[in-house]
Design an enzyme around this catalytic site. Structure first.
Site, PDB file in Angstrom:
ATOM      1  N   GLY A  52       0.758  -1.069   0.078  1.00  0.00           N
ATOM      2  CA  GLY A  52       0.193   0.080   0.048  1.00  0.00           C
ATOM      3  C   GLY A  52       1.079   1.299  -0.171  1.00  0.00           C
ATOM      4  O   GLY A  52       0.544   2.074  -0.718  1.00  0.00           O
ATOM      5  N   GLU A 111     -10.298  11.821  11.733  1.00  0.00           N
ATOM      6  CA  GLU A 111      -9.103  11.020  11.506  1.00  0.00           C
ATOM      7  C   GLU A 111      -9.001  10.672   9.938  1.00  0.00           C
ATOM      8  O   GLU A 111      -8.006  10.530   9.299  1.00  0.00           O
ATOM      9  CB  GLU A 111      -8.864   9.925  12.224  1.00  0.00           C
ATOM     10  CG  GLU A 111      -9.648   8.590  11.922  1.00  0.00           C
ATOM     11  CD  GLU A 111     -11.007   8.621  12.893  1.00  0.00           C
ATOM     12  OE1 GLU A 111     -11.339   9.929  13.121  1.00  0.00           O
ATOM     13  OE2 GLU A 111     -11.376   7.473  13.092  1.00  0.00           O
ATOM     14  N   LYS A 143      16.192 -15.764  -3.339  1.00  0.00           N
ATOM     15  CA  LYS A 143      15.590 -16.827  -3.942  1.00  0.00           C
ATOM     16  C   LYS A 143      14.231 -16.837  -3.708  1.00  0.00           C
ATOM     17  O   LYS A 143      13.292 -16.982  -4.830  1.00  0.00           O
ATOM     18  CB  LYS A 143      16.180 -18.011  -3.298  1.00  0.00           C
ATOM     19  CG  LYS A 143      15.392 -19.478  -4.109  1.00  0.00           C
ATOM     20  CD  LYS A 143      16.250 -19.608  -5.401  1.00  0.00           C
ATOM     21  CE  LYS A 143      17.390 -20.211  -5.275  1.00  0.00           C
ATOM     22  NZ  LYS A 143      18.526 -20.200  -6.395  1.00  0.00           N
ATOM     23  N   CYS A 165     -16.187   9.531  17.937  1.00  0.00           N
ATOM     24  CA  CYS A 165     -17.407   8.716  17.919  1.00  0.00           C
ATOM     25  C   CYS A 165     -17.869   8.143  19.194  1.00  0.00           C
ATOM     26  O   CYS A 165     -18.352   8.609  19.989  1.00  0.00           O
ATOM     27  CB  CYS A 165     -17.071   7.803  16.516  1.00  0.00           C
ATOM     28  SG  CYS A 165     -18.697   7.225  15.858  1.00  0.00           S
ATOM     29  N   HIS A 205     -15.688  11.064  12.271  1.00  0.00           N
ATOM     30  CA  HIS A 205     -14.238  10.475  12.447  1.00  0.00           C
ATOM     31  C   HIS A 205     -13.373  11.573  11.288  1.00  0.00           C
ATOM     32  O   HIS A 205     -13.103  11.382  10.376  1.00  0.00           O
ATOM     33  CB  HIS A 205     -14.261   9.084  11.448  1.00  0.00           C
ATOM     34  CG  HIS A 205     -14.826   8.063  12.428  1.00  0.00           C
ATOM     35  ND1 HIS A 205     -14.396   7.538  13.237  1.00  0.00           N
ATOM     36  CD2 HIS A 205     -16.176   7.755  12.257  1.00  0.00           C
ATOM     37  CE1 HIS A 205     -14.999   6.585  13.918  1.00  0.00           C
ATOM     38  NE2 HIS A 205     -16.153   6.680  13.417  1.00  0.00           N
TER      39      HIS A 205
HETATM   40  N1  GLN Z   1     -20.729   2.213  18.519  1.00  0.00           N
HETATM   41  C1  GLN Z   1     -21.193   3.598  18.033  1.00  0.00           C
HETATM   42  C2  GLN Z   1     -22.233   3.652  16.960  1.00  0.00           C
HETATM   43  O1  GLN Z   1     -22.625   2.891  16.280  1.00  0.00           O
HETATM   44  C3  GLN Z   1     -20.030   4.476  17.702  1.00  0.00           C
HETATM   45  C4  GLN Z   1     -19.255   4.017  16.090  1.00  0.00           C
HETATM   46  C5  GLN Z   1     -17.964   4.542  16.159  1.00  0.00           C
HETATM   47  O2  GLN Z   1     -17.357   4.647  16.950  1.00  0.00           O
HETATM   48  N2  GLN Z   1     -17.730   4.301  14.851  1.00  0.00           N
HETATM   49  O3  GLN Z   1     -22.964   4.778  17.168  1.00  0.00           O
END
Ligand code: GLN
Length: 540
Positions: A18, A517, A189, A386, A515
């Protein structure tokens, strides 16, 4: 008309195919070409969303809501562009298309066969990805290792593409060269055998990238050249390096970019890798550490610690640390350990900040809540992503709002205080057992509240971030939370879903339902990660 470069692995997995793919892309981009990259995964799963991250690594989410392999994240970070679902395919997805087409009588009464119809679908998808962004170069990374039964049809597609357009298709083998301690010599090899296997699939590599501890030397390059029929200048040394971001520079030293252009009869449009070189200089010279604890549960498999489950989080923390000219020092703490032994919480004092990433289910959750409480009370910078945000809401509700037994409905559907509850259409999905690819996925708007930490970080009022969840903050509890000092700093305007929370009277305590990130890039760190790490440095 795009040029296609297939990247195939030899000898063993996990040697950085990657990164090699992303690095070749970066180099071609730095020479002024439009580049895109496709990932092919040979498993039957339609997407990576249904796989355990401990085994398969992170599930990366694209802007258009695909749940892909983590390599797509590498491509985005190296190429500094959003990559969408057309660039990702699995065996499951390919077969699904072929079968759907057959059901719609689109094969005109023919017998639909594994060959050529499956490789033809693979080729159609590769070409569509290149066309979508009008790419000059489309890199295609074939998952797994040559010689595996699983990726034969993808190699067949690659072979067919070369046959149809010999001047437009190249093959790169990324191989591993061991130095067995008992022998003390780099052995070629296994790579020779890998080339044989590739040959038996009708493919002759144009380049061999030699992954190893140390750079492959002249005599061994010559040996590989002769035995594998690859020009010596196209045997590329790829020794281990401190940071994956050095890899494009290492490859460029070997002139892989110029050699690729030569083979295609193209000329460099002259740009350079200056920004990238500057980044690598920072990575190598930043010595003063910033120490961050990542508290999660997807770390261990048997006796090994694998951090791939959190790869984008880790990269984002690194980008932010380098922005501040600091050396990122990341520590993995298993949340379950705090559950069994809360006395261990004082160890958090040693860190400059704590991050809790996304997660699912009940394992380790009470440990996360204890960690969050400790960070809140001891003013340790905290960033919750999250699930890490949802748990911060649960902690706050229990300990500051006096809401007994407050919880997320994910863990306790019968709690008297479901401060985190299921999004209505998600309840329908779960009831119908529609699990695959049905979460709230992809990019959604978030409106920021002026003057908050979040709004200051972004320097904007409306942002877009990527999501992957089924549960959300229960709006019935918003007033109570705000009364006790929680700030709702970002809300999705279309559906009134809380996207960001933060705390008054705390140096930096932010939780996000999305998220972030997935959007951090080495040359433009994500604003929230940047400010979180900034707060961590100030705490020092
Ligand atoms: N489990 C939680 C939800 O479904 C958080 C999901 C996560 O952290 N990606 O809302």
């Amino acid at each position: 008309m795009a040029k296609y470069i297939f990247v195939i692995g030899g000898v063993m997995s996990g040697v950085g195919k990657g990164t090699a793919t992303a690095s070749i892309g970066k180099i071609l981009q730095s020479k002024g070409f439009r580049v895109t990259a496709v990932k092919i995964d040979p498993y039957i799963n339609v997407d990576a969303g249904t796989m355990n991250p401990v085994e398969h690594g992170e599930v990366f989410v694209t802007t258009d809501g695909d749940e892909t392999d983590q390599d797509i994240g590498n491509y985005e970070r190296f190429l500094n562009m959003d990559i969408t679902s057309v660039n990702y395919m699995t065996t499951g997805r390919v077969y699904q298309s072929v079968i759907n087409r057959e059901r719609n009588l689109e094969y005109g009464g023919k017998c639909v066969e594994v060959v050529p119809h499956v490789p033809e679908e693979v080729i159609r998808r590769i070409k569509r990805a290149a066309k979508t962004v009008k790419a000059d170069f489309c890199l295609i990374e074939i998952g797994g290792t040559v010689g595996e039964y699983q990726n034969v049809l993808f190699l067949e597609a690659a072979r067919m593409m070369r046959l149809a357009a010999p001047k437009d298709v190249l093959f790169v083998l990324v191989s591993y060269l061991p130095v067995p301690p008992s022998i003390g010599e780099m052995k070629t090899k296994p790579t020779q055998y890998a080339v044989r296997s590739l040959n038996s699939a009708g493919i002759q590599p144009d380049f061999i990238i030699c992954r190893s501890e140390e750079p492959i030397d002249g005599p061994r390059k010559r040996k590989l050249a002769v035995h594998c029929s690859v020009q010596e200048q196209d045997i590329i040394a790829a020794p281990n390096v401190g940071s994956i971001y050095e890899v494009p520079l290492i490859f460029e030293k070997e002139k892989i970019g110029d050699h690729i252009l030569q083979k295609f009869g193209l000329k460099s449009k002259k740009r350079d890798l200056k920004d990238w070189q500057k980044l690598v200089r920072t990575i190598k010279t930043a010595h003063q550490p910033v120490r961050i604890a990542v508290v999660g549960k997807y770390f261990s498999t048997g006796n090994f610690i694998l951090t791939d489950a959190y790869i984008s989080v880790i990269e984002s923390l690194k980008h932010a640390a380098w922005f501040h000219k600091r050396k990122p020092e990341l520590h993995w703490l298993n949340s379950e350990e705090f559950e069994n032994d809360p006395k261990r919480l004082i160890m958090l004092d040693e860190f400059d900040g704590v991050l809790i990433p996304g997660g699912f289910g009940s394992r380790g959750v009470e440990g996360k809540i204890k960690v969050i409480q400790y960070c809140r009370e001891h003013k340790i910078p905290y960033f919750g992503l999250c699930y890490g945000m949802q748990m911060a809401v649960v902690e706050f509700s229990r300990h500051l709002c006096g809401l007994k037994g407050a919880n997320t409905a994910e863990i306790n559907p019968h709690t008297s205080n479901p401060v985190i509850h299921i999004i209505p259409e998600q309840a329908e999905n779960l009831a119908a057992k529609k699990y695959g690819g049905t979460m709230r996925l992809g990019s959604y708007d978030c409106k920021l509240v002026r003057g908050t930490k979040a709004q200051k970080a972004y320097g904007k009022n409306i942002i877009k971030e990527r999501h992957r969840h089924r549960y959300e903050l229960n709006n019935d509890y918003r007033d109570q939370l705000e009364e006790k000092g929680m700030i709702i700093s970002g809300v999705n305007p279309q559906r009134n879903l809380v996207e960001i929370i933060e705390l008054k009277d705390h140096p930096w305590f932010v939780g996000v339902q999305f998220h972030p990130e997935f959007q951090s890039r080495p040359l433009s760190p994500h604003p929230l990660f940047r400010d979180f790490v900034g707060a961590c440095i100030r705490r020092k």
